[in-house]
Scaffold this motif. Structure first.
Motif, short mmCIF file in Angstrom:
data_model
loop_
_atom_site.label_atom_id
_atom_site.label_comp_id
_atom_site.label_asym_id
_atom_site.label_seq_id
_atom_site.Cartn_x
_atom_site.Cartn_y
_atom_site.Cartn_z
N GLN A 1 0.89 -1.35 0.13
CA GLN A 1 0.06 0.12 -0.19
C GLN A 1 1.06 1.13 -0.01
N ARG A 2 2.01 1.41 0.82
CA ARG A 2 2.83 2.38 1.03
C ARG A 2 3.66 2.64 -0.44
N LEU A 3 3.97 1.61 -0.88
CA LEU A 3 4.94 1.70 -2.00
C LEU A 3 4.09 2.04 -3.58
N CYS A 4 2.88 1.84 -3.40
CA CYS A 4 1.90 2.25 -4.45
C CYS A 4 2.05 3.72 -4.91
N GLY A 5 2.26 4.68 -3.61
CA GLY A 5 2.11 5.99 -3.59
C GLY A 5 3.60 6.52 -3.58
N GLU A 6 4.66 5.53 -3.73
CA GLU A 6 6.03 6.12 -3.67
C GLU A 6 6.54 5.73 -5.09
N GLY A 7 5.97 5.38 -6.02
CA GLY A 7 6.37 5.32 -7.46
C GLY A 7 7.27 3.91 -7.79
N ALA A 8 7.01 3.00 -6.95
CA ALA A 8 7.35 1.62 -7.14
C ALA A 8 6.67 0.84 -8.15
N ALA A 9 7.13 0.27 -9.16
CA ALA A 9 6.30 -0.48 -10.26
C ALA A 9 6.43 -1.95 -10.15
N LEU A 10 7.32 -2.49 -9.36
CA LEU A 10 7.22 -3.95 -9.40
C LEU A 10 7.64 -4.25 -7.88
N PHE A 11 6.90 -5.28 -7.23
CA PHE A 11 7.15 -5.68 -5.97
C PHE A 11 7.58 -7.12 -6.26
N ASP A 12 8.85 -7.50 -5.68
CA ASP A 12 9.30 -8.71 -5.98
C ASP A 12 9.29 -9.43 -4.63
N PHE A 13 8.56 -10.54 -4.73
CA PHE A 13 8.70 -11.54 -3.47
C PHE A 13 9.63 -12.49 -3.55
N GLY A 14 10.88 -12.48 -4.50
CA GLY A 14 11.99 -13.26 -4.35
C GLY A 14 11.92 -14.79 -4.88
#
Length: 415
Positions: A327-340
């Motif tokens: 939720q936080r990263l969506c508002g901080e310009g991140a485009a890909l969340f990698d679970f590894g």
């Protein structure tokens, strides 16, 4: 960046002019081997800034690992006509039967690409693979039997890997990603938003019964290292319960993570940002979930996570923490969340992208050929076992019983 595939076919079918031009270019290809990083720092940082190169090959990340583990480095620098083409940060790993060169920090990396200049992406990949293999054999075979470049993608974010034509085998694990949008609602819509919100509300209600919670992000290295120590304790408990070896137990590995926790790399981005769910009320201050994030530009990797199963396991605090971080990263310009790397149910529940990974194995000596065969057989066995749930459960039980027996034997011996 669009990749142009200029791979050349077999010599008998090549266009003569194209082959001549390729051969002439590759004849000007040179590599050198370096046992220290500092002389390459400026060039290294110029390559790590490119979006298609993994953060795990970044200068600060590799330097912290090498220092903590006292690594013997074999950094490969490649150039064409004197212009920097690539850097492969390798470390020497001695063995009883054969010696290996691998990516620096490979045991705890989630994505390995090497560091390549944009010009390298348009080289004929067959010719590049052949020349690289010949040069590594010529320069390293006196000391190294096998070069193992593990967890490499065939393509990463639309860019084909220059390693694509090197010999390799599919890794037993894939990595998993969730695309992020500026709208959290749109992001959640990819993974059943209604169900996800319901799980979040259940978690919050159960934590409220314990006095409530705060979502916290370590603000300085001291706080980050404190949360990291909580993670080490929680993860050790989890590994022991499963009868698995603790991969974070070694002092050099813990020293490495302490070094990068809360530190800043390129563009003032934190190498390892510690996030946590902290209880309030009666259990005020107790950490019930920890996760670490590394970020490069718009790509965020979750390096590891843990929960306090003794106090709040039934509240799914780990799931709640992922919800809050995304939720936080969506508002901080991140485009890909990698679970590894690693196939886990919680990753599949969050992710819409699965990235297959390869292990590239380059034998440099006769012993290296046997080592490469052993590596392939081992990976294939792991793939087969993981594909068979009954077999995988059986091996997990056997391993758990063995670990339990070993611990009991150790306790008796110490009395």
């Amino acid at each position: 960046m669009t990749n142009t595939d200029l791979t050349i076919g077999r010599p008998g079918h090549r266009d003569a002019h194209a082959a001549s031009r390729s051969d002439a270019a590759m004849s000007r290809f040179e590599i050198s081997i370096h046992d220290t990083m500092a002389p390459l720092e400026q060039e290294w940082r110029s390559l790590e800034a490119l979006s298609f190169n993994s953060l795990h090959q970044g200068y600060d990340w590799c330097a912290a690992w090498a220092q903590a583990h006292d690594s013997e480095l074999q950094v490969v620098r490649g150039a064409l006509d004197g212009e920097l083409l690539f850097i492969l940060p390798l470390e020497f790993v001695p063995g009883r039967l054969f010696n290996t060169a691998r990516f620096v920090g490979a045991p705890h990396s989630n994505l390995n690409t090497g560091l390549f200049a944009a010009d390298a992406l348009t080289l004929p990949r067959n010719d590049f693979a052949d020349r690289l293999a010949r040069e590594l054999t010529h320069r390293l075979r006196h000391k190294v039997d096998l070069v193992a470049l593990e967890k490499t993608p065939l393509a990463w974010r639309g860019t084909a890997s220059p390693f694509a034509n090197l010999p390799g085998i599919k890794n037993q694990n894939s990595s998993f990603q969730l695309p992020l949008f500026s709208s959290f609602e749109r992001t959640l819509a990819q993974v059943n938003a209604k169900r996800r919100r319901k799980k979040m509300r259940i978690s919050e209600r159960r934590l409220e019964a314990l006095g409530g919670y705060d979502y916290v992000i370590a603000q300085d290295p001291c706080e980050a290292r404190s949360l990291l120590d909580v993670f080490f304790r929680q993860k050790a408990t989890r590994f022991a319960a499963l009868g698995l070896p603790d991969v974070f137990q070694g002092a050099p590995t813990r020293t490495f993570f302490h070094a990068v926790a809360g530190s800043c790399g390129a563009a003032d981005e934190r190498l390892l940002e510690l996030n946590a769910i902290r209880l309030k009320g009666e259990h005020g201050g107790r950490i019930v979930a920890v996760a670490s994030l590394s970020r490069k530009a718009d790509h965020v990797i979750c390096q590891f996570g843990s929960i306090d199963e003794e106090l709040a396991g039934d509240a799914s605090p780990g799931e709640l923490l992922f919800y809050r971080m995304i939720q936080r990263l969506c508002g901080e310009g991140a485009a890909l969340f990698d679970f590894g790397v690693g196939d886990q149910p919680y990753k599949r529940s969050w992710c819409t992208v699965e990235t297959p990974l390869r292990d590239i194995v380059l034998p440099l000596t006769v012993r290296g050929r046997f080592a490469a065969g052993y590596h392939r057989a081992l990976v294939q066995a792991k793939v087969a076992i993981k594909a068979n749930r009954a077999a995988y459960s059986f091996f997990q039980r056997v391993r758990s019983r063995k670990r339990k027996t070993d611990r009991q034997t150790g306790e008796i011996d110490s009395e």
